[in-house]
Design a protein around this motif. Sequence first.
Motif, mmCIF file in Angstrom:
data_model
loop_
_atom_site.group_PDB
_atom_site.id
_atom_site.type_symbol
_atom_site.label_atom_id
_atom_site.label_comp_id
_atom_site.label_asym_id
_atom_site.label_seq_id
_atom_site.Cartn_x
_atom_site.Cartn_y
_atom_site.Cartn_z
ATOM 1 N N SER A 49 0.162 -0.669 13.795
ATOM 2 C CA SER A 49 -0.906 -1.709 13.252
ATOM 3 C C SER A 49 -1.376 -2.208 14.423
ATOM 4 O O SER A 49 -0.645 -2.734 15.293
ATOM 5 C CB SER A 49 -0.467 -2.274 12.288
ATOM 6 O OG SER A 49 0.567 -3.414 12.416
ATOM 7 N N ASN A 91 -4.538 7.162 -0.280
ATOM 8 C CA ASN A 91 -4.347 5.795 0.226
ATOM 9 C C ASN A 91 -4.658 5.165 -0.720
ATOM 10 O O ASN A 91 -5.928 4.854 -1.404
ATOM 11 C CB ASN A 91 -4.785 5.253 1.517
ATOM 12 C CG ASN A 91 -4.424 6.122 2.773
ATOM 13 O OD1 ASN A 91 -3.344 6.924 2.741
ATOM 14 N ND2 ASN A 91 -5.323 6.509 3.849
ATOM 15 N N ALA A 118 4.272 4.684 12.359
ATOM 16 C CA ALA A 118 3.241 3.915 12.029
ATOM 17 C C ALA A 118 2.965 2.698 12.998
ATOM 18 O O ALA A 118 3.985 2.033 13.682
ATOM 19 C CB ALA A 118 3.560 3.422 10.597
ATOM 20 N N TYR A 136 0.678 -0.940 -0.006
ATOM 21 C CA TYR A 136 0.084 -0.151 0.146
ATOM 22 C C TYR A 136 0.832 1.227 -0.088
ATOM 23 O O TYR A 136 2.088 1.323 0.302
ATOM 24 C CB TYR A 136 -0.930 0.126 1.351
ATOM 25 C CG TYR A 136 -2.024 -1.000 1.236
ATOM 26 C CD1 TYR A 136 -3.353 -0.477 0.819
ATOM 27 C CD2 TYR A 136 -1.943 -2.225 1.629
ATOM 28 C CE1 TYR A 136 -4.372 -1.293 0.785
ATOM 29 C CE2 TYR A 136 -3.032 -3.051 1.403
ATOM 30 C CZ TYR A 136 -4.136 -2.568 1.236
ATOM 31 O OH TYR A 136 -5.275 -3.549 1.028
ATOM 32 N N SER A 137 0.314 2.282 -0.601
ATOM 33 C CA SER A 137 1.013 3.729 -0.678
ATOM 34 C C SER A 137 -0.086 4.193 0.413
ATOM 35 O O SER A 137 -1.094 4.722 -0.124
ATOM 36 C CB SER A 137 1.075 4.340 -1.953
ATOM 37 O OG SER A 137 1.435 5.399 -1.872
ATOM 38 N N TYR A 138 0.767 5.100 1.264
ATOM 39 C CA TYR A 138 -0.142 5.972 2.416
ATOM 40 C C TYR A 138 0.121 7.373 1.992
ATOM 41 O O TYR A 138 1.395 7.658 1.854
ATOM 42 C CB TYR A 138 -0.195 5.417 3.729
ATOM 43 C CG TYR A 138 -0.511 4.081 4.191
ATOM 44 C CD1 TYR A 138 -1.487 3.675 4.057
ATOM 45 C CD2 TYR A 138 0.314 3.107 4.264
ATOM 46 C CE1 TYR A 138 -2.064 2.554 4.594
ATOM 47 C CE2 TYR A 138 0.064 1.731 4.395
ATOM 48 C CZ TYR A 138 -1.237 1.580 4.696
ATOM 49 O OH TYR A 138 -1.719 0.308 4.889
ATOM 50 N N SER A 139 -0.749 8.031 2.260
ATOM 51 C CA SER A 139 -0.742 9.565 2.220
ATOM 52 C C SER A 139 -1.588 10.269 3.302
ATOM 53 O O SER A 139 -2.684 9.789 3.806
ATOM 54 C CB SER A 139 -1.391 9.939 0.943
ATOM 55 O OG SER A 139 -1.550 11.367 0.604
ATOM 56 N N CYS A 140 -0.847 11.397 3.554
ATOM 57 C CA CYS A 140 -1.806 12.358 4.736
ATOM 58 C C CYS A 140 -2.796 12.879 4.142
ATOM 59 O O CYS A 140 -3.670 13.687 4.812
ATOM 60 C CB CYS A 140 -0.744 13.220 5.331
ATOM 61 S SG CYS A 140 0.504 12.555 6.469
ATOM 62 N N LYS A 188 -6.438 -1.525 11.376
ATOM 63 C CA LYS A 188 -6.112 -0.195 10.920
ATOM 64 C C LYS A 188 -4.735 0.068 10.970
ATOM 65 O O LYS A 188 -3.982 -0.572 11.909
ATOM 66 C CB LYS A 188 -6.883 1.047 11.852
ATOM 67 C CG LYS A 188 -8.297 1.113 11.532
ATOM 68 C CD LYS A 188 -9.105 1.980 12.509
ATOM 69 C CE LYS A 188 -10.557 1.859 12.322
ATOM 70 N NZ LYS A 188 -11.182 3.148 13.456
#
Length: 308
Positions: free
Chosen positions: A249, A10, A247, A1-5, A254
């Motif tokens: 989990s 996402n 980060a 996954y690529s996460y973004s603020c 989540k």
Amino acid sequence: YSYSCTEGENRQLWSSGHHLKSCRDVAFSQDGQKLFTVSKDKSIHILTAEEGRLETRFPKAHESALNCVLPIDNHIFATGDDGGTVKVWDLRRGSAILEARQQEEYISAMTVDGNGKILLTASGDGTLGVFNVKRRRFELLSEPQNGDLTSVVLMKRGRKVACGSSEGTIYLFNWDGFGAASDRFALRAETIDCMVPITDSIVCVGSLDGVIRAVNVLPNRVLGCVGQHLGEPIEQLAVAADGKLLASSGHDQKVKFWDVSALGSMVVDDYRRKKKKGGPLRALSSKALGSGEDFFADLRDEAEPEAA
């Protein structure tokens, strides 16, 4: 996954279903181009990080289910299994160059010094194992501590080693004295399930109660709460390369991100101020003790009303 603020950015990059059973651990290579995965099916897979293409596969790498993997350099990596066996592999040879079973229980975590020479392994039997990667041999085993050792990290520029335990205690070892713990620090936490260093003196600790604590090592202080997964155990923590973003989990399905940039400037003196026993844990940000109902609540910068 690529996460973004940024909300809505996402996205899933790729998915791999090569393992036949649960995937226990995932780690990026030193250059970030490859992804190492180990599984309950006893196999090791190495995939390309960009496309998820399977490059190398060791189908029956261990006799027991694999539990953790640690890339040491671009060619060498280590694995640990449920039976206490540790193996060090060389991709150039396509085989293991070191195999040892010195610990009685599962290998929970591993770390290596800056030179890629000394490998440290934490085990469920409460011991810390020391292996010499360069000389391909086992060095020594620490005396057993109370509870399972669940994590191991380097602190104080490599002069100290900190291990978390299932009893909620951090054990400290001197680099030249792995036989016995030099210090121990009991947290008001049920367990320490995972631990990641933020600075040379501060670690973030994940626990069964879902709280992420910031802890200063020597002097030993719990600085406060960085964030939490409400009432759900925390499985894993990871910190960005710049040390500003953490980060986490948890069992709430989540992935949450926390701003830990302020920890780098915190000064902890040796003087221990009197504190009311059993008092609440100090929140290190306005979002550290939030409800956690909204995935993006921890990423927003705008002011939000705080719960009374």
